[in-house]
Design a protein around this motif. Structure first.
Motif, PDB file in Angstrom:
ATOM      1  N   VAL A 318       0.822  -1.210   0.000  1.00  0.00           N
ATOM      2  CA  VAL A 318       0.000   0.000   0.000  1.00  0.00           C
ATOM      3  C   VAL A 318       0.856   1.261   0.000  1.00  0.00           C
ATOM      4  CG1 VAL A 318      -1.732   1.311   1.320  1.00  0.00           C
ATOM      5  CG2 VAL A 318      -1.939  -1.155   1.117  1.00  0.00           C
ATOM      6  N   SER A 319       2.088   1.157   0.478  1.00  0.00           N
ATOM      7  CA  SER A 319       2.966   2.333   0.535  1.00  0.00           C
ATOM      8  C   SER A 319       3.402   2.798  -0.856  1.00  0.00           C
ATOM      9  CB  SER A 319       4.200   2.029   1.385  1.00  0.00           C
ATOM     10  OG  SER A 319       5.022   1.058   0.753  1.00  0.00           O
ATOM     11  N   LYS A 320       3.212   1.963  -1.871  1.00  0.00           N
ATOM     12  CA  LYS A 320       3.673   2.287  -3.223  1.00  0.00           C
ATOM     13  C   LYS A 320       2.672   3.196  -3.940  1.00  0.00           C
ATOM     14  CE  LYS A 320       5.943  -2.221  -3.543  1.00  0.00           C
ATOM     15  NZ  LYS A 320       5.917  -3.547  -4.197  1.00  0.00           N
ATOM     16  N   ASP A 321       3.200   4.103  -4.726  1.00  0.00           N
ATOM     17  CA  ASP A 321       2.379   5.015  -5.515  1.00  0.00           C
ATOM     18  C   ASP A 321       1.530   4.236  -6.513  1.00  0.00           C
ATOM     19  OD1 ASP A 321       1.504   7.564  -6.436  1.00  0.00           O
ATOM     20  OD2 ASP A 321       2.860   7.391  -8.134  1.00  0.00           O
ATOM     21  N   LEU A 322       0.284   4.695  -6.709  1.00  0.00           N
ATOM     22  CA  LEU A 322      -0.665   4.131  -7.684  1.00  0.00           C
ATOM     23  C   LEU A 322      -1.207   2.752  -7.307  1.00  0.00           C
ATOM     24  CD1 LEU A 322       0.942   5.239 -11.074  1.00  0.00           C
ATOM     25  CD2 LEU A 322      -1.129   6.137 -10.026  1.00  0.00           C
ATOM     26  N   VAL A 323      -0.901   2.275  -6.095  1.00  0.00           N
ATOM     27  CA  VAL A 323      -1.485   1.016  -5.628  1.00  0.00           C
ATOM     28  C   VAL A 323      -2.837   1.323  -4.983  1.00  0.00           C
ATOM     29  CG1 VAL A 323      -1.277  -0.901  -3.996  1.00  0.00           C
ATOM     30  CG2 VAL A 323       0.722  -0.147  -5.325  1.00  0.00           C
ATOM     31  N   SER A 324      -3.890   0.678  -5.477  1.00  0.00           N
ATOM     32  CA  SER A 324      -5.234   0.940  -4.954  1.00  0.00           C
ATOM     33  C   SER A 324      -5.420   0.290  -3.593  1.00  0.00           C
ATOM     34  CB  SER A 324      -6.298   0.426  -5.924  1.00  0.00           C
ATOM     35  OG  SER A 324      -6.177  -0.968  -6.106  1.00  0.00           O
ATOM     36  N   VAL A 325      -6.463   0.684  -2.877  1.00  0.00           N
ATOM     37  CA  VAL A 325      -6.695   0.208  -1.513  1.00  0.00           C
ATOM     38  C   VAL A 325      -7.951  -0.654  -1.468  1.00  0.00           C
ATOM     39  CG1 VAL A 325      -5.654   2.331  -0.651  1.00  0.00           C
ATOM     40  CG2 VAL A 325      -8.141   2.135  -0.747  1.00  0.00           C
ATOM     41  N   ASP A 326      -8.089  -1.402  -0.370  1.00  0.00           N
ATOM     42  CA  ASP A 326      -9.300  -2.190  -0.147  1.00  0.00           C
ATOM     43  C   ASP A 326      -9.826  -1.913   1.256  1.00  0.00           C
ATOM     44  OD1 ASP A 326      -7.408  -3.457   1.363  1.00  0.00           O
ATOM     45  OD2 ASP A 326      -7.675  -5.438   0.473  1.00  0.00           O
ATOM     46  N   GLY A 327     -10.780  -2.739   1.704  1.00  0.00           N
ATOM     47  CA  GLY A 327     -11.481  -2.504   2.961  1.00  0.00           C
ATOM     48  C   GLY A 327     -10.602  -2.245   4.168  1.00  0.00           C
ATOM     49  N   PRO A 328      -9.621  -3.120   4.485  1.00  0.00           N
ATOM     50  CA  PRO A 328      -8.799  -2.896   5.677  1.00  0.00           C
ATOM     51  C   PRO A 328      -8.083  -1.547   5.682  1.00  0.00           C
ATOM     52  CG  PRO A 328      -8.561  -5.153   4.939  1.00  0.00           C
ATOM     53  CD  PRO A 328      -9.372  -4.446   3.884  1.00  0.00           C
ATOM     54  N   VAL A 329      -7.598  -1.093   4.529  1.00  0.00           N
ATOM     55  CA  VAL A 329      -6.917   0.201   4.466  1.00  0.00           C
ATOM     56  C   VAL A 329      -7.911   1.334   4.719  1.00  0.00           C
ATOM     57  CG1 VAL A 329      -5.464   1.721   3.058  1.00  0.00           C
ATOM     58  CG2 VAL A 329      -5.272  -0.772   2.808  1.00  0.00           C
ATOM     59  N   ILE A 330      -9.135   1.165   4.226  1.00  0.00           N
ATOM     60  CA  ILE A 330     -10.170   2.188   4.444  1.00  0.00           C
ATOM     61  C   ILE A 330     -10.534   2.257   5.925  1.00  0.00           C
ATOM     62  CG2 ILE A 330     -12.500   2.945   3.819  1.00  0.00           C
ATOM     63  CD1 ILE A 330     -12.110   1.503   1.147  1.00  0.00           C
ATOM     64  N   TYR A 331     -10.566   1.106   6.604  1.00  0.00           N
ATOM     65  CA  TYR A 331     -10.790   1.110   8.055  1.00  0.00           C
ATOM     66  C   TYR A 331      -9.673   1.879   8.767  1.00  0.00           C
ATOM     67  CZ  TYR A 331     -14.764  -2.105   8.284  1.00  0.00           C
ATOM     68  OH  TYR A 331     -16.016  -2.667   8.176  1.00  0.00           O
ATOM     69  N   ALA A 332      -8.423   1.697   8.328  1.00  0.00           N
ATOM     70  CA  ALA A 332      -7.301   2.417   8.940  1.00  0.00           C
ATOM     71  C   ALA A 332      -7.441   3.921   8.719  1.00  0.00           C
ATOM     72  CB  ALA A 332      -5.981   1.916   8.352  1.00  0.00           C
ATOM     73  N   ALA A 333      -7.866   4.312   7.508  1.00  0.00           N
ATOM     74  CA  ALA A 333      -8.044   5.742   7.216  1.00  0.00           C
ATOM     75  C   ALA A 333      -9.146   6.344   8.077  1.00  0.00           C
ATOM     76  CB  ALA A 333      -8.358   5.923   5.737  1.00  0.00           C
ATOM     77  N   ALA A 334     -10.248   5.612   8.234  1.00  0.00           N
ATOM     78  CA  ALA A 334     -11.358   6.102   9.057  1.00  0.00           C
ATOM     79  C   ALA A 334     -10.914   6.267  10.509  1.00  0.00           C
ATOM     80  CB  ALA A 334     -12.545   5.141   8.967  1.00  0.00           C
ATOM     81  N   GLU A 335     -10.130   5.313  11.001  1.00  0.00           N
ATOM     82  CA  GLU A 335      -9.634   5.391  12.381  1.00  0.00           C
ATOM     83  C   GLU A 335      -8.682   6.569  12.535  1.00  0.00           C
ATOM     84  OE1 GLU A 335      -7.474   2.551  15.750  1.00  0.00           O
ATOM     85  OE2 GLU A 335      -7.539   1.898  13.656  1.00  0.00           O
ATOM     86  N   LEU A 336      -7.784   6.770  11.563  1.00  0.00           N
ATOM     87  CA  LEU A 336      -6.845   7.879  11.618  1.00  0.00           C
ATOM     88  C   LEU A 336      -7.562   9.225  11.600  1.00  0.00           C
ATOM     89  CD1 LEU A 336      -3.951   9.122  11.377  1.00  0.00           C
ATOM     90  CD2 LEU A 336      -4.204   8.882   8.894  1.00  0.00           C
ATOM     91  N   LEU A 337      -8.560   9.343  10.730  1.00  0.00           N
ATOM     92  CA  LEU A 337      -9.291  10.604  10.586  1.00  0.00           C
ATOM     93  C   LEU A 337     -10.338  10.809  11.685  1.00  0.00           C
ATOM     94  CD1 LEU A 337      -9.908  10.567   6.716  1.00  0.00           C
ATOM     95  CD2 LEU A 337      -8.275  12.001   7.966  1.00  0.00           C
ATOM     96  N   LYS A 338     -10.578   9.736  12.476  1.00  0.00           N
ATOM     97  CA  LYS A 338     -11.635   9.770  13.496  1.00  0.00           C
ATOM     98  C   LYS A 338     -12.977  10.150  12.840  1.00  0.00           C
ATOM     99  CE  LYS A 338      -8.406  11.301  17.136  1.00  0.00           C
ATOM    100  NZ  LYS A 338      -7.248  11.527  16.239  1.00  0.00           N
ATOM    101  N   THR A 339     -13.177   9.620  11.636  1.00  0.00           N
ATOM    102  CA  THR A 339     -14.369   9.942  10.838  1.00  0.00           C
ATOM    103  C   THR A 339     -14.802   8.693  10.073  1.00  0.00           C
ATOM    104  OG1 THR A 339     -13.523  12.191  10.534  1.00  0.00           O
ATOM    105  CG2 THR A 339     -15.308  11.479   9.068  1.00  0.00           C
ATOM    106  N   SER A 340     -16.028   8.274  10.269  1.00  0.00           N
ATOM    107  CA  SER A 340     -16.526   7.097   9.554  1.00  0.00           C
ATOM    108  C   SER A 340     -16.688   7.403   8.065  1.00  0.00           C
ATOM    109  CB  SER A 340     -17.851   6.635  10.158  1.00  0.00           C
ATOM    110  OG  SER A 340     -17.677   6.234  11.510  1.00  0.00           O
ATOM    111  N   ILE A 341     -16.573   6.345   7.266  1.00  0.00           N
ATOM    112  CA  ILE A 341     -16.628   6.477   5.811  1.00  0.00           C
ATOM    113  C   ILE A 341     -17.687   5.530   5.259  1.00  0.00           C
ATOM    114  CG2 ILE A 341     -15.327   6.257   3.651  1.00  0.00           C
ATOM    115  CD1 ILE A 341     -12.761   6.712   5.287  1.00  0.00           C
TER     116      ILE A 341
END
Length: 396
Positions: A318-341
């Motif tokens: 996931v750290s690589k440029d242009l690599v798309s994300v899936d569910g687990p990464v989206i959960y991490a983003a929501a937790e980081l932002l403290k905002t549900s998606i």
């Protein structure tokens, strides 16, 4: 009259072929059956056992209740693949693994004395493997229950008007109180379609059950953008306020209006987050870096991916440029932002909820980010700026 007679014979023959030889073993609905849906922990355990990636939580109801008729369903795409897509959704929270599960279940049947031991079964399985246009029947449903070691209930609107039971223990298995998968079969058997049952009608009106949460479209405001800019990007300069006024409307929709400012590539998720926060996609790379670093410490991610080597590989990828994300990464983003998606699947025309508190987090009325996944195989995201058109429930 002769034509009518021929039509009747043809219909009966097709009905028999689709039903297959084991349909007499299907056990009919019992008034004491319980609606006891699978849980997030069930999803996680099964995904790990079967080596299929978890994406989103499919279970939304936590109460056990008498098994009434289906009330709320999740639309499942696919004409012929709908059964396996429904199983994919129950297991992973996404329908995109339907073909994988179809192949796996047919291979499981082929090796099984119960599901593939006699000549008819062997011939049927071989036909299914070579013809993707063959529908799943009773044999495949029983095999799926055995493969998942999870019983399956199917409500047939036009064939029986009741629930049919497919035991994980086979044709003579008994109904017991345990997490199960519940499907809705519409149409006649030769043209039927499987959808996923989220909730059922209340039989005992005197008893209170947790209602299905009615999701709301409440997008984040300019104040949230400024807060996240200062918190994550050490700046207060917002290039564009996305939502200047409060918007509150039902989210039970199947039409979304998206912002077209996001390039359709592997960076689209982080471009979308950058645009939600700053009004530009200029901070996409920084947000990818922040989410990747957060994944190394996130308790939620370690719950979803509890194998350290697999987690490290996922983080590196996931750290690589242009690599798309899936569910687990989206959960991490929501937790980081403290905002549900909320993620709208263009393929399914349904919403998935990613809680800032992880897969066990409940939906509440709060400001959220809303994204449209326009291709769930490539995971290309756009920002949802409005929603329209209420979908129909089976019963109100």
């Amino acid at each position: 009259m002769i034509l009518l007679f021929r039509f009747f014979i043809t219909f009966c023959t097709l009905f028999y072929l689709i039903s297959n030889v084991h349909s007499e073993y299907v056990k009919e609905y019992d008034t004491y059956d319980v609606f006891y849906p699978i849980t997030f922990q069930w999803q996680l355990n099964k995904c790990q056992q079967l080596n299929i990636p978890f994406q989103y939580r499919s279970a939304r109801i936590h109460d056990e209740k008498p098994l009434g008729k289906p009330k709320v369903i999740r639309n499942i795409p696919g004409l012929v693949m709908c059964f396996f897509n429904a199983i994919s959704y129950a297991l992973t929270g996404s329908t995109k693994y339907g073909k994988v599960l179809r192949s796996n279940i047919l291979q499981f049947m082929q090796k099984s004395e119960i599901h593939g031991g006699d000549d008819w079964q062997k011939s049927h399985i071989e036909s299914m493997q070579h013809n993707l246009n063959e529908f799943a029947g009773s044999d495949e449903i029983f095999a799926a229950a055995d493969y998942l070691q999870t019983s399956i209930y199917v409500f047939s609107e036009h064939i029986s008007g009741d629930w049919m039971f497919y035991s994980k223990e086979g044709y003579d298995g008994e109904r017991i109180k345990e997490p199960s998968i519940y499907l809705y079969h519409s149409g006649f058997e030769i043209t039927g379609h499987f959808d996923y049952v989220i909730d059922v009608e209340h039989i005992l009106e005197s008893t209170f059950y947790e209602p299905t949460f009615e999701s709301i479209f409440i997008p984040v405001l300019g104040s949230w953008q400024s807060e996240k800019m200062a918190e994550l990007l050490e700046s207060k300069t917002v290039a564009k306020i996305l939502f200047k006024n409060e918007i509150v409307k039902p989210l039970d929709t199947n039409i979304v209006e998206v912002m077209e400012d996001i390039p359709k590539d592997g960076n689209s998720f982080f471009n979308s987050l950058s645009y939600c926060i700053t009004g530009t996609i200029d901070h996409s790379a920084k947000l990818r870096e922040l989410v990747v670093n957060f994944m190394k410490e996130s308790v939620v991610i370690k719950t979803i991916i509890n194998d350290e080597s697999i987690l490290n590989d996922r983080i590196e990828n996931v750290s690589k440029d242009l690599v798309s994300v899936d569910g687990p990464v989206i959960y991490a983003a929501a937790e980081l932002l403290k905002t549900s998606i909320y993620i709208y699947s263009q393929d399914d025309q349904e919403w998935d909820f990613v809680s800032k508190n992880g897969p066990n987090g409940k939906e509440v009325y709060e400001h959220c980010i809303y994204l449209n996944n326009v291709d769930h195989f490539k995971n290309i995201f756009k920002i949802v700026q409005d929603v329209y058109k209420k979908k129909s429930y089976l019963s109100e």
